[in-house]
Design a protein around this motif. Structure first.
Motif, PDB file in Angstrom:
ATOM      1  N   TRP A 251      44.050  51.566  33.132  1.00 18.88           N
ATOM      2  CA  TRP A 251      43.325  51.968  34.331  1.00 18.88           C
ATOM      3  C   TRP A 251      43.135  53.489  34.399  1.00 18.88           C
ATOM      4  CZ3 TRP A 251      41.625  47.483  35.006  1.00 18.88           C
ATOM      5  CH2 TRP A 251      42.459  46.356  34.914  1.00 18.88           C
ATOM      6  N   VAL A 252      43.879  54.241  33.599  1.00 13.53           N
ATOM      7  CA  VAL A 252      43.655  55.682  33.456  1.00 13.53           C
ATOM      8  C   VAL A 252      43.702  55.998  31.967  1.00 13.53           C
ATOM      9  CG1 VAL A 252      44.650  56.322  35.679  1.00 13.53           C
ATOM     10  CG2 VAL A 252      46.117  56.175  33.685  1.00 13.53           C
TER      11      VAL A 252
ATOM     12  N   LEU B  10      44.036  45.761  22.221  1.00 11.47           N
ATOM     13  CA  LEU B  10      44.889  45.282  23.300  1.00 11.47           C
ATOM     14  C   LEU B  10      46.333  45.164  22.800  1.00 11.47           C
ATOM     15  CD1 LEU B  10      45.193  44.117  26.193  1.00 11.47           C
ATOM     16  CD2 LEU B  10      44.833  41.846  25.185  1.00 11.47           C
ATOM     17  N   ALA B  11      47.260  45.826  23.477  1.00  9.46           N
ATOM     18  CA  ALA B  11      48.682  45.730  23.125  1.00  9.46           C
ATOM     19  C   ALA B  11      49.229  44.425  23.693  1.00  9.46           C
ATOM     20  CB  ALA B  11      49.448  46.930  23.656  1.00  9.46           C
TER      21      ALA B  11
ATOM     22  N   PRO C 171      48.274  46.409  28.874  1.00  6.53           N
ATOM     23  CA  PRO C 171      48.297  45.567  30.079  1.00  6.53           C
ATOM     24  C   PRO C 171      49.487  45.932  30.948  1.00  6.53           C
ATOM     25  CG  PRO C 171      49.158  44.346  28.225  1.00  6.53           C
ATOM     26  CD  PRO C 171      48.713  45.674  27.673  1.00  6.53           C
ATOM     27  N   GLU C 172      49.478  45.503  32.205  1.00  6.89           N
ATOM     28  CA  GLU C 172      50.609  45.768  33.085  1.00  6.89           C
ATOM     29  C   GLU C 172      51.880  45.082  32.572  1.00  6.89           C
ATOM     30  OE1 GLU C 172      50.932  47.805  35.654  1.00  6.89           O
ATOM     31  OE2 GLU C 172      48.901  48.515  35.267  1.00  6.89           O
TER      32      GLU C 172
ATOM     33  N   THR D 129      43.643  39.842  32.962  1.00  8.49           N
ATOM     34  CA  THR D 129      43.034  40.977  33.652  1.00  8.49           C
ATOM     35  C   THR D 129      42.619  42.060  32.668  1.00  8.49           C
ATOM     36  OG1 THR D 129      44.316  40.564  35.655  1.00  8.49           O
ATOM     37  CG2 THR D 129      43.405  42.772  35.390  1.00  8.49           C
ATOM     38  N   ALA D 130      43.501  42.385  31.734  1.00  7.30           N
ATOM     39  CA  ALA D 130      43.189  43.424  30.752  1.00  7.30           C
ATOM     40  C   ALA D 130      42.021  43.014  29.855  1.00  7.30           C
ATOM     41  CB  ALA D 130      44.423  43.724  29.905  1.00  7.30           C
ATOM     42  N   ILE D 131      41.980  41.741  29.476  1.00 10.21           N
ATOM     43  CA  ILE D 131      40.908  41.267  28.601  1.00 10.21           C
ATOM     44  C   ILE D 131      39.562  41.293  29.314  1.00 10.21           C
ATOM     45  CG2 ILE D 131      40.013  39.210  27.413  1.00 10.21           C
ATOM     46  CD1 ILE D 131      43.008  38.542  26.798  1.00 10.21           C
TER      47      ILE D 131
END
Length: 367
Positions: free
Chosen positions: A24-25, A186-187, A213-214, A223-225
């Protein structure tokens, strides 16, 4: 190996406009490496030096990445410990390998006075203006990391990789991944497994953005995807199965999804292809620095159950008793403090995997 390999994980350290981490940042490569130098200075003040094996246990992926690079700047070798282990299991590893410290972002209670638990105050440290200057760039043959195997019994084996073996794996697998600077990894796997650790290394090597991702829970990964549009994803079968059950379709930006870490059903691969996951079933292990073969969902239709063909610079033989033997420039250097096991598994340039399989006339491996 190309001529830039020696500085491969540090070659973007001066890039202020290239994001390395996105949750997100953005944090760019320049800030990442400058903060890692500050961490290196702190760790040097705790008497950590070149060639030290240093156990690290982190739940926060941000801090993990910065600490790993900080240790590399000192020439120390991070020993990555599973953050999901019970405290008694963590202490057992530290005791078995005679480590005298642990760097962690959580408190590990222990009754062993000889173990120093180093908890870094990242908030204070990373707002410091002190940049540690007594740093060096590792060489290819330097040891880069120790990753523990997830064996079901006995003492966990510490797999020692050099920068060279990690880099060779990255270059060999790019025939499938086709990574570029603008890509986003994506981690999606924990960094304490070789598949997750190589996500970090591939991103540093090619200048990709690491999408954090969180958490690794399904909802946070979804959400990240859907919101952060990764181009590359690496999953185990259970993760992909959940996404397909939800009917999740990926964005058009996705190039490749690696699926491995155990048995992956043919039908799951074909279903994932219909949902635009562009999946490749892969085979490899901690000892091979991640995958050494891959097969697409479309190939699986004609080669069901196969894990694909070997990458370049990878040779696979089948022993007389059907064991898979692997020769590659990405093989591990040794098992930590275990010469006997190293000699038993690395024989005449081949890694004796312990897996059973066969290779068909077209060169496809089946397990």
């Amino acid at each position: 190996m190309n001529s830039n390999s020696i500085n491969s994980f540090f070659k973007f350290a001066d890039r202020k406009n290239l994001p390395v981490i996105k949750r997100w940042v953005y944090i760019n490569y320049y800030d990442l490496f400058e903060q890692s130098k500050t961490i290196a200075g702190f760790l040097a003040s705790r008497h950590i030096k070149k060639n030290d094996y240093v156990p690290v246990l982190f739940e926060d992926q941000f801090y993990f990445i910065k600490t790993i690079i900080g240790l590399w700047y000192l020439g120390a070798i991070p020993v990555v410990i599973n953050s999901n282990l019970l405290e008694k299991e963590i202490i057992k590893i530290i005791e078995d390998y005679d480590f005298n410290l642990l760097i962690s972002d959580k408190l590990v209670n222990n009754e062993l006075n000889q173990i120093e638990n180093i908890n870094i105050d990242f908030h204070q440290l990373l707002h410091s203006e002190d940049i540690y200057s007594d740093i060096s760039i590792p060489s290819n043959d330097d040891e880069a990391v120790v990753i523990f195997t997830s064996g079901t019994s006995g003492r966990p084996k510490g797999v020692v990789h050099t920068f060279s073996s990690l880099i060779n794996s990255i270059e060999n697998s790019n025939m499938v991944l086709n990574q570029q600077e603008n890509d986003r990894w994506l981690a999606s796997l924990p960094f304490y497994h070789i598949g997750g650790f190589q996500i970090l290394c591939r991103s540093l090597y090619y200048g990709c953005t690491i999408v954090l991702p969180e958490s690794l829970k399904t909802d946070d990964l979804v959400t990240a995807i859907t919101k952060l549009n990764p181009t590359h994803i690496s999953l185990v079968s259970a993760q992909l199965q959940k996404f397909c059950y939800l009917g999740l379709r990926t964005n058009k930006s996705l190039k490749v999804t690696l699926v491995g870490g155990g048995f992956v059903d043919d039908e799951l691969m074909i279903e994932a292809e219909k949902l635009r996951w562009k999946p490749f079933r892969v085979y490899g292990s901690s000892e091979t620095a991640s995958m050494v073969t891959a097969i697409s969902a479309n190939e699986i239709i004609s080669k069901p159950q196969s894990v694909g063909k070997p990458f370049k610079d990878v040779k696979i033989k089948i022993s007389h008793d059907s064991e898979i033997l692997i020769q590659s420039n990405s093989l591990f250097k040794k098992y930590l403090d275990d010469e006997n096991e190293t000699s038993a598994k690395l024989v005449d340039g081949f890694y004796y995997s312990g897996d059973l399989g066969f290779v068909d006339d077209d060169g496809y491996l089946f397990i």
